[in-house]
Design an enzyme around this catalytic site. Structure first.
Site, short mmCIF file in Angstrom:
data_model
loop_
_atom_site.label_atom_id
_atom_site.label_comp_id
_atom_site.label_asym_id
_atom_site.label_seq_id
_atom_site.Cartn_x
_atom_site.Cartn_y
_atom_site.Cartn_z
CG ASN A 280 -1.71 1.22 1.43
OD1 ASN A 280 -1.82 2.04 0.52
ND2 ASN A 280 -2.30 1.37 2.61
CD1 TRP A 281 3.69 1.24 -2.69
CD2 TRP A 281 3.96 2.56 -4.49
NE1 TRP A 281 4.65 0.66 -3.49
CE2 TRP A 281 4.84 1.45 -4.60
CE3 TRP A 281 3.95 3.50 -5.51
CZ2 TRP A 281 5.70 1.27 -5.69
CZ3 TRP A 281 4.81 3.33 -6.60
CH2 TRP A 281 5.67 2.23 -6.68
CE LYS A 282 0.07 3.32 4.81
NZ LYS A 282 0.02 3.46 6.24
CG HIS B 97 -5.71 1.51 5.31
ND1 HIS B 97 -5.31 2.45 6.24
CD2 HIS B 97 -4.65 0.70 5.11
CE1 HIS B 97 -4.04 2.22 6.56
NE2 HIS B 97 -3.61 1.16 5.89
CD GLU C 35 -2.95 5.28 6.93
OE1 GLU C 35 -2.94 5.40 5.69
OE2 GLU C 35 -1.99 4.82 7.58
CD GLU D 24 -3.32 -2.96 7.35
OE1 GLU D 24 -2.19 -3.15 6.88
OE2 GLU D 24 -4.00 -1.95 7.12
N GLY E 111 2.49 1.96 10.72
CA GLY E 111 3.40 3.10 10.56
C GLY E 111 4.10 3.52 11.83
CB SER F 224 5.45 -1.98 11.92
OG SER F 224 4.94 -0.67 12.18
N GLY G 1 2.90 -1.28 4.26
CA GLY G 1 2.87 0.13 3.90
C GLY G 1 4.27 0.62 3.56
N GLY G 2 4.94 1.21 4.54
CA GLY G 2 6.23 1.86 4.31
C GLY G 2 7.25 1.00 3.58
C1 PEP Z 1 -0.64 -0.09 6.10
O1 PEP Z 1 -0.75 1.09 5.88
O2 PEP Z 1 -1.52 -0.85 5.69
C2 PEP Z 1 0.53 -0.56 6.83
C3 PEP Z 1 0.51 -1.76 7.30
O3 PEP Z 1 1.57 0.34 6.98
P1 PEP Z 1 3.01 0.02 7.61
O4 PEP Z 1 3.50 -1.26 6.99
O5 PEP Z 1 3.86 1.19 7.21
O6 PEP Z 1 2.84 -0.11 9.06
#
Ligand code: PEP
Length: 250
Positions: free
Chosen positions: A9-11, A93, A95, A163, A169, A209, A230-231
């Protein structure tokens, strides 16, 4: 047998120059036995699909509207994503739930739209830190599952991502026991609602994470069929070791 899935997920990150990361991922994972999905920002979906065409890398959206079309300035429909070449979409998600006030009913309507358009829905669920501290994790996740997923789920059209909000994050990862408990619970709920055939065929991803140095351990937990990242999905350098760990766990 559920095929493992590594999803990124590049957000709200990435411009055209970052398509080079898609090229690098394609090069690195041509022989991967897992499914791969990258969800870039909407502006890059079509170009990413052009790059990934004919490969095993799927491209997806990060959200879609709960209506098929109309006066919804700034929004994107499931049909538009499919038209651009997307094969999946992330829905619900945290967010979106937190920053855009998305409720379970909205996520459910969006999921129905995604299915109508032929997209695989990656439906996210997860508790806040306050929920966990109050020992409400399973109630919250159970409610999100029941409310966010329409009745026509199959192993092909649905992926569930667990999640924990406090792990997204933040660099904090749920413990292996916490992940195992929630994933087993989700599996049980899916089997109860959709029958064992469908319930056992839906893939369950952990997200929060996930990094190259913790992925292998997480992929060893029962009912973890992959990760939503994500990241660490923004560059091939970080994402590739995660994919490799998932491939090794198959
Ligand atoms: C996400 O946004 O779905 C996520 C899991 O982010 P991260 O891996 O950066 O925690």
């Amino acid at each position: 047998m559920r095929r493992k899935l590594a999803a990124g997920n590049w957000k709200m990150n990435g411009t055209r120059e970052d398509l080079a990361q898609i090229d690098a991922m394609l090069q690195a994972h041509g022989a991967c036995r897992c499914d791969l999905l990258i969800c870039p920002p909407a502006t890059l979906v079509q170009a990413a699909c052009d790059r990934a065409r004919g490969s095993t890398l799927m491209i997806g959206g990060q959200d879609c509207h709960d209506q098929p079309q109309g006066a919804h300035t700034g929004d994107i429909s499931a049909d538009m994503l499919a038209d651009a070449g997307a094969r999946a979409v992330i829905l619900g998600h945290s967010e979106r739930r937190q920053n855009h006030g998305e409720r379970n009913e909205t996520v459910r309507a969006k999921t129905a739209q995604a299915w109508q358009a032929g997209l695989m829905a990656v439906v996210c669920v997860g508790e806040t830190e306050a929920d966990r501290d109050a020992a409400n994790t399973l109630d919250i996740v159970g409610g999100q599952l029941a409310g966010s997923i329409p009745d026509a789920a199959t192993g092909a059209n649905l992926v569930v991502a667990y999640e924990p909000v406090w792990a997204i994050g933040t660099g904090r990862v749920a413990s292996l026991d916490q992940i195992g408990e929630v994933h087993d619970f989700i599996r049980g709920r899916l089997e109860r609602r959709f029958g064992t055939g469908v319930g056992r065929s839906v893939r369950l991803l952990y997200g929060g994470s996930v990094k190259p140095d913790n992925a292998a351990q997480i992929f060893g937990v029962s009912n973890v069929d992959g990760a939503l990242v994500g990241g660490a999905s923004l560059t091939a350098r970080d994402f590739s070791p995660i994919v490799a760990a998932l491939d090794a766990s198959t």
